[in-house]
Scaffold this active site. Structure first.
Site, PDB file in Angstrom:
ATOM      1  N   PHE A  80       0.826  -1.215   0.000  1.00  7.57           N
ATOM      2  CA  PHE A  80       0.000   0.000   0.000  1.00  7.57           C
ATOM      3  C   PHE A  80       0.860   1.265   0.000  1.00  7.57           C
ATOM      4  CE2 PHE A  80      -2.509  -3.025   2.652  1.00  7.57           C
ATOM      5  CZ  PHE A  80      -3.695  -3.041   1.943  1.00  7.57           C
ATOM      6  N   SER A 124      -4.671   1.526  -9.348  1.00  8.00           N
ATOM      7  CA  SER A 124      -5.766   2.489  -9.362  1.00  8.00           C
ATOM      8  C   SER A 124      -6.450   2.498 -10.719  1.00  8.00           C
ATOM      9  CB  SER A 124      -5.183   3.877  -9.081  1.00  8.00           C
ATOM     10  OG  SER A 124      -6.139   4.875  -9.341  1.00  8.00           O
ATOM     11  N   TYR A 149       1.247  10.997 -10.305  1.00  6.92           N
ATOM     12  CA  TYR A 149       0.775   9.931  -9.409  1.00  6.92           C
ATOM     13  C   TYR A 149       0.307   8.725 -10.218  1.00  6.92           C
ATOM     14  CZ  TYR A 149      -2.526   7.200  -6.726  1.00  6.92           C
ATOM     15  OH  TYR A 149      -3.195   6.138  -6.175  1.00  6.92           O
ATOM     16  N   LYS A 153       1.692   4.549 -10.713  1.00  7.98           N
ATOM     17  CA  LYS A 153       0.913   3.297 -10.642  1.00  7.98           C
ATOM     18  C   LYS A 153       1.112   2.483 -11.916  1.00  7.98           C
ATOM     19  CE  LYS A 153      -0.770   3.985  -6.607  1.00  7.98           C
ATOM     20  NZ  LYS A 153      -0.251   3.182  -5.495  1.00  7.98           N
ATOM     21  N   TYR A 177      -8.174  -0.139  -7.759  1.00  6.81           N
ATOM     22  CA  TYR A 177      -9.286   0.369  -6.946  1.00  6.81           C
ATOM     23  C   TYR A 177     -10.011   1.463  -7.713  1.00  6.81           C
ATOM     24  CZ  TYR A 177      -5.957  -0.960  -3.129  1.00  6.81           C
ATOM     25  OH  TYR A 177      -5.055  -1.552  -2.308  1.00  6.81           O
ATOM     26  N   PHE A 178     -11.317   1.541  -7.494  1.00  8.52           N
ATOM     27  CA  PHE A 178     -12.076   2.685  -8.000  1.00  8.52           C
ATOM     28  C   PHE A 178     -12.076   3.763  -6.905  1.00  8.52           C
ATOM     29  CE2 PHE A 178     -13.240   1.909 -12.380  1.00  8.52           C
ATOM     30  CZ  PHE A 178     -12.550   0.726 -12.543  1.00  8.52           C
ATOM     31  N   ARG A 231     -18.890   8.302 -10.440  1.00  9.88           N
ATOM     32  CA  ARG A 231     -17.780   7.431 -10.036  1.00  9.88           C
ATOM     33  C   ARG A 231     -18.322   6.174  -9.366  1.00  9.88           C
ATOM     34  NH1 ARG A 231     -15.969  10.936 -12.549  1.00  9.88           N
ATOM     35  NH2 ARG A 231     -14.138  12.264 -12.177  1.00  9.88           N
ATOM     36  N   ARG A 292     -13.277  20.731 -12.479  1.00  5.77           N
ATOM     37  CA  ARG A 292     -11.888  20.640 -12.012  1.00  5.77           C
ATOM     38  C   ARG A 292     -11.044  20.122 -13.185  1.00  5.77           C
ATOM     39  NH1 ARG A 292     -10.781  16.731  -6.894  1.00  5.77           N
ATOM     40  NH2 ARG A 292     -11.446  15.179  -8.423  1.00  5.77           N
TER      41      ARG A 292
HETATM   42  P1  NAD Z   1      -2.760   6.472   2.826  1.00  8.15           P
HETATM   43  O1  NAD Z   1      -1.917   7.648   2.523  1.00  8.15           O
HETATM   44  O2  NAD Z   1      -3.767   6.554   3.901  1.00  8.15           O
HETATM   45  O3  NAD Z   1      -1.837   5.189   3.093  1.00  8.15           O
HETATM   46  C1  NAD Z   1      -0.558   5.053   2.526  1.00  8.15           C
HETATM   47  C2  NAD Z   1       0.387   4.732   3.662  1.00  8.15           C
HETATM   48  O4  NAD Z   1       1.719   4.574   3.131  1.00  8.15           O
HETATM   49  C3  NAD Z   1       0.449   5.849   4.711  1.00  8.15           C
HETATM   50  O5  NAD Z   1       0.252   5.282   5.989  1.00  8.15           O
HETATM   51  C4  NAD Z   1       1.868   6.413   4.560  1.00  8.15           C
HETATM   52  O6  NAD Z   1       2.374   6.884   5.780  1.00  8.15           O
HETATM   53  C5  NAD Z   1       2.610   5.200   4.023  1.00  8.15           C
HETATM   54  N1  NAD Z   1       3.842   5.504   3.266  1.00  8.15           N
HETATM   55  C6  NAD Z   1       3.976   6.338   2.202  1.00  8.15           C
HETATM   56  N2  NAD Z   1       5.257   6.327   1.781  1.00  8.15           N
HETATM   57  C7  NAD Z   1       5.932   5.467   2.583  1.00  8.15           C
HETATM   58  C8  NAD Z   1       7.274   5.045   2.656  1.00  8.15           C
HETATM   59  N3  NAD Z   1       8.211   5.508   1.815  1.00  8.15           N
HETATM   60  N4  NAD Z   1       7.630   4.140   3.600  1.00  8.15           N
HETATM   61  C9  NAD Z   1       6.699   3.666   4.477  1.00  8.15           C
HETATM   62  N5  NAD Z   1       5.403   4.033   4.463  1.00  8.15           N
HETATM   63  C10 NAD Z   1       5.030   4.939   3.522  1.00  8.15           C
HETATM   64  O7  NAD Z   1      -3.470   6.061   1.442  1.00  8.15           O
HETATM   65  P2  NAD Z   1      -4.611   4.975   1.171  1.00  8.15           P
HETATM   66  O8  NAD Z   1      -5.802   5.704   0.715  1.00  8.15           O
HETATM   67  O9  NAD Z   1      -4.697   4.012   2.282  1.00  8.15           O
HETATM   68  O10 NAD Z   1      -3.969   4.281  -0.110  1.00  8.15           O
HETATM   69  C11 NAD Z   1      -3.205   3.095  -0.018  1.00  8.15           C
HETATM   70  C12 NAD Z   1      -2.673   2.773  -1.399  1.00  8.15           C
HETATM   71  O11 NAD Z   1      -3.770   2.625  -2.309  1.00  8.15           O
HETATM   72  C13 NAD Z   1      -1.780   3.866  -1.991  1.00  8.15           C
HETATM   73  O12 NAD Z   1      -0.734   3.252  -2.706  1.00  8.15           O
HETATM   74  C14 NAD Z   1      -2.692   4.601  -2.926  1.00  8.15           C
HETATM   75  O13 NAD Z   1      -1.997   5.192  -3.991  1.00  8.15           O
HETATM   76  C15 NAD Z   1      -3.577   3.464  -3.433  1.00  8.15           C
HETATM   77  N6  NAD Z   1      -4.884   3.924  -3.923  1.00  8.15           N
HETATM   78  C16 NAD Z   1      -5.663   4.708  -3.117  1.00  8.15           C
HETATM   79  C17 NAD Z   1      -6.888   5.163  -3.573  1.00  8.15           C
HETATM   80  C18 NAD Z   1      -7.740   6.071  -2.731  1.00  8.15           C
HETATM   81  O14 NAD Z   1      -8.611   6.762  -3.283  1.00  8.15           O
HETATM   82  N7  NAD Z   1      -7.575   6.105  -1.419  1.00  8.15           N
HETATM   83  C19 NAD Z   1      -7.339   4.799  -4.854  1.00  8.15           C
HETATM   84  C20 NAD Z   1      -6.529   3.980  -5.642  1.00  8.15           C
HETATM   85  C21 NAD Z   1      -5.291   3.545  -5.163  1.00  8.15           C
HETATM   86  C1  WQD Z   2     -14.927  12.381  -7.279  1.00  8.38           C
HETATM   87  C2  WQD Z   2     -15.963  13.286  -7.943  1.00  8.38           C
HETATM   88  C3  WQD Z   2     -15.066  15.389  -8.713  1.00  8.38           C
HETATM   89  C4  WQD Z   2     -14.132  17.025  -4.749  1.00  8.38           C
HETATM   90  C5  WQD Z   2      -9.268  10.349  -7.308  1.00  8.38           C
HETATM   91  C6  WQD Z   2      -7.984  10.062  -8.034  1.00  8.38           C
HETATM   92  C7  WQD Z   2      -7.905   8.607  -8.398  1.00  8.38           C
HETATM   93  C8  WQD Z   2      -8.139   7.725  -7.171  1.00  8.38           C
HETATM   94  C9  WQD Z   2      -9.370   8.095  -6.433  1.00  8.38           C
HETATM   95  C10 WQD Z   2      -6.021   7.142  -6.241  1.00  8.38           C
HETATM   96  C11 WQD Z   2     -15.444  13.986  -9.198  1.00  8.38           C
HETATM   97  C12 WQD Z   2     -16.083  15.607  -7.616  1.00  8.38           C
HETATM   98  C13 WQD Z   2     -14.546  16.206  -5.789  1.00  8.38           C
HETATM   99  C14 WQD Z   2     -14.863  18.207  -4.473  1.00  8.38           C
HETATM  100  C15 WQD Z   2     -16.364  17.658  -6.272  1.00  8.38           C
HETATM  101  N1  WQD Z   2      -7.063   7.831  -6.221  1.00  8.38           N
HETATM  102  N2  WQD Z   2     -15.641  16.507  -6.541  1.00  8.38           N
HETATM  103  N3  WQD Z   2     -15.958  18.465  -5.250  1.00  8.38           N
HETATM  104  O1  WQD Z   2     -11.065  12.323  -8.999  1.00  8.38           O
HETATM  105  O2  WQD Z   2     -12.587  10.287  -9.159  1.00  8.38           O
HETATM  106  O3  WQD Z   2     -10.354  10.045  -8.191  1.00  8.38           O
HETATM  107  O4  WQD Z   2      -9.359   9.503  -6.146  1.00  8.38           O
HETATM  108  O5  WQD Z   2      -5.661   6.344  -7.041  1.00  8.38           O
HETATM  109  O6  WQD Z   2      -6.636   8.399  -8.942  1.00  8.38           O
HETATM  110  O7  WQD Z   2      -7.916  10.860  -9.202  1.00  8.38           O
HETATM  111  O8  WQD Z   2     -12.047  11.256  -6.905  1.00  8.38           O
HETATM  112  O9  WQD Z   2     -13.109  12.088  -4.846  1.00  8.38           O
HETATM  113  O10 WQD Z   2     -11.495  13.586  -6.070  1.00  8.38           O
HETATM  114  O11 WQD Z   2     -13.723  13.119  -7.075  1.00  8.38           O
HETATM  115  O12 WQD Z   2     -17.353  17.949  -6.949  1.00  8.38           O
HETATM  116  O13 WQD Z   2     -14.530  18.979  -3.576  1.00  8.38           O
HETATM  117  O14 WQD Z   2     -16.299  14.342  -7.035  1.00  8.38           O
HETATM  118  O15 WQD Z   2     -15.164  16.378  -9.684  1.00  8.38           O
HETATM  119  O16 WQD Z   2     -16.511  14.066 -10.102  1.00  8.38           O
HETATM  120  P1  WQD Z   2     -11.539  11.066  -8.426  1.00  8.38           P
HETATM  121  P2  WQD Z   2     -12.549  12.551  -6.125  1.00  8.38           P
END
Ligand code: NAD
Ligand code: WQD
Length: 338
Positions: A80, A124, A149, A153, A177-178, A231, A292
């Site tokens: 993660f 992602s 970013y 990935k 993940y979505f 979404r 945005r």
């Molecule tokens: P998060 O930031 O809450 O968790 C990531 C964790 O990684 C954090 O605890 C951070 O401290 C740790 N971390 C970062 N760099 C590090 C390093 N160099 N060494 C050790 N620890 C480190 O994010 P999350 O939402 O839990 O996401 C987890 C993973 O899923 C991430 O890779 C993120 O890109 C991916 N992801 C998240 C989403 C989302 O919307 N949350 C969507 C798609 C993919």
């Molecule tokens: C969702 C919808 C915005 C904020 C992002 C990353 C993606 C993944 C998940 C990691 C969109 C709208 C948002 C606000 C709004 N992360 N919005 N007002 O952009 O689908 O995905 O997070 O991998 O890579 O790009 O998610 O939650 O930012 O936006 O209207 O203040 O909400 O325009 O339609 P997004 P989001």
């Protein structure tokens, strides 16, 4: 199985830790707390009623990683750890490439040196790019990413796929993940973004408790039923359970698989906001604002591959996601720093 969770103190990692323990596995966390805190691990321990081994270290620190692998015989790793803020990655691309790629390379080299060959990776839906049709299927060609970013990935997927070619004993599951939202139903763990949130649900939650004044809805002129972006929001506990199934799958297979984790349903910004207000009986003031930059109109997953390969599908609905998010936010108005 004994499973290393890099970034296990974060939002998705902490929920996955709980579900792994519920399923009888033994997770070990490594995190440098760059975007989390040790408090989340204490909360996990409260939920599961036992202690969780935790290493505070940077995953790109080779010495620390060697020590962790020397001290534990891991069956599998869930990776993660990474930086995840899209906008920040545009202004700090080198930091994002350095952190996300270095952690992955050091992790894989350490795994290789210790004969650990099974890894589940947090990818992602952003890797798909802006596809001309929905739902998004794993066999669709990536149309490129729109920010650094997303490219990290994309690149990490290629690095891990390459490893299964070089060593056919490796097993790689790339989970795309979505939009993960929600929180554990105890209200003890959830999403705790630092500063003003970029993502929709954390922003809505902070408006609902009065920490932020109003939500800006980014655009109401998209070609969607109500004009706002659509979404595939997925409850983080469903997502966490998908990781448990992915580890089981990795244990019995070799090679690499890309698998979507989504519900298969698209909801608009206004669907989410209205559901949040209804189930929590709270007001979320909003204004319509310009689009945005970089946003797409609509995406949602075809989740059928996850069902076929992992035997997994999402069980929770948008109401559960809104209810559980609000519970965590109300019980922890300052996140883990209360
Ligand atoms: P998060 O930031 O809450 O968790 C990531 C964790 O990684 C954090 O605890 C951070 O401290 C740790 N971390 C970062 N760099 C590090 C390093 N160099 N060494 C050790 N620890 C480190 O994010 P999350 O939402 O839990 O996401 C987890 C993973 O899923 C991430 O890779 C993120 O890109 C991916 N992801 C998240 C989403 C989302 O919307 N949350 C969507 C798609 C993919
Ligand atoms: C969702 C919808 C915005 C904020 C992002 C990353 C993606 C993944 C998940 C990691 C969109 C709208 C948002 C606000 C709004 N992360 N919005 N007002 O952009 O689908 O995905 O997070 O991998 O890579 O790009 O998610 O939650 O930012 O936006 O209207 O203040 O909400 O325009 O339609 P997004 P989001």
């Amino acid at each position: 199985m004994k499973i290393l969770l890099t970034g296990g103190a974060g939002f998705i990692g902490s929920h996955t830790c709980v579900e792994l323990i519920n399923a009888g596995h033994t997770p070990v966390i490594v995190d440098n707390f760059i975007n989390s805190s040790a408090e989340s691990v204490r909360r996990i321990e409260k939920i599961v009623g036992r202690s969780v081994p935790l290493y505070e270290a940077d995953v790109s620190d080779r010495e620390a990683m060697n020590r962790i692998f020397d001290e534990n015989a891991f069956d599998c790793v869930i990776h993660f750890a990474g930086l995840k803020a899209v906008g920040e990655s545009v202004s700090q691309p080198l930091r994002y490439y350095r952190n996300n790629l270095d952690t992955t390379l050091t992790l894989c080299e350490t795994m290789q040196a210790h004969g650990v060959k099974k890894i589940v990776f947090s990818s992602s839906a952003t890797v798909y790019g802006n596809q001309p049709e929905v739902p998004y299927r794993e066999d669709m060609q990536s149309l490129g990413c729109t920010n650094p970013y997303g490219w990290t990935k994309y690149m990490i997927e290629k690095i891990l796929e390459g490893q299964t070619v070089a060593d056919p004993e490796w097993s790689v599951v790339l989970l795309r993940y979505f939009n993960p939202i929600g929180a554990h139903e105890s209200g003890l763990i959830g999403e705790d973004p630092s500063g003003i949130p970029n993502n929709l649900m954390p922003y809505v939650a902070k408006v609902a408790v009065g920490e932020l004044k109003q939500l800006s809805v980014f655009g109401n002129d998209y070609p969607t039923p109500d004009g706002t972006g659509v979404r595939d929001y997925i409850h983080v506990v469903d997502l966490a359970r998908g990781h448990v199934k992915a580890c089981d799958y990795a244990a019995g297979h070799t090679g690499s698989e890309i698998i979507n984790l989504g519900t298969g349903h698209g909801y608009s910004v206004l669907d989410l906001v209205n559901t949040f207000m209804k189930v929590n009986n709270v007001n979320v003031p909003y204004v319509i604002a310009p689009r945005r930059p970089g946003d797409i109109a609509e995406n949602y997953a075809d989740p059928s591959k996850a069902k076929a390969l992992l035997g997994w599908e999402a069980e929770k609905n948008l109401e559960d996601m809104c209810r559980d998010t609000y519970r965590f936010q109300s019980q922890n108005p300052k996140g883990y720093h209360t």
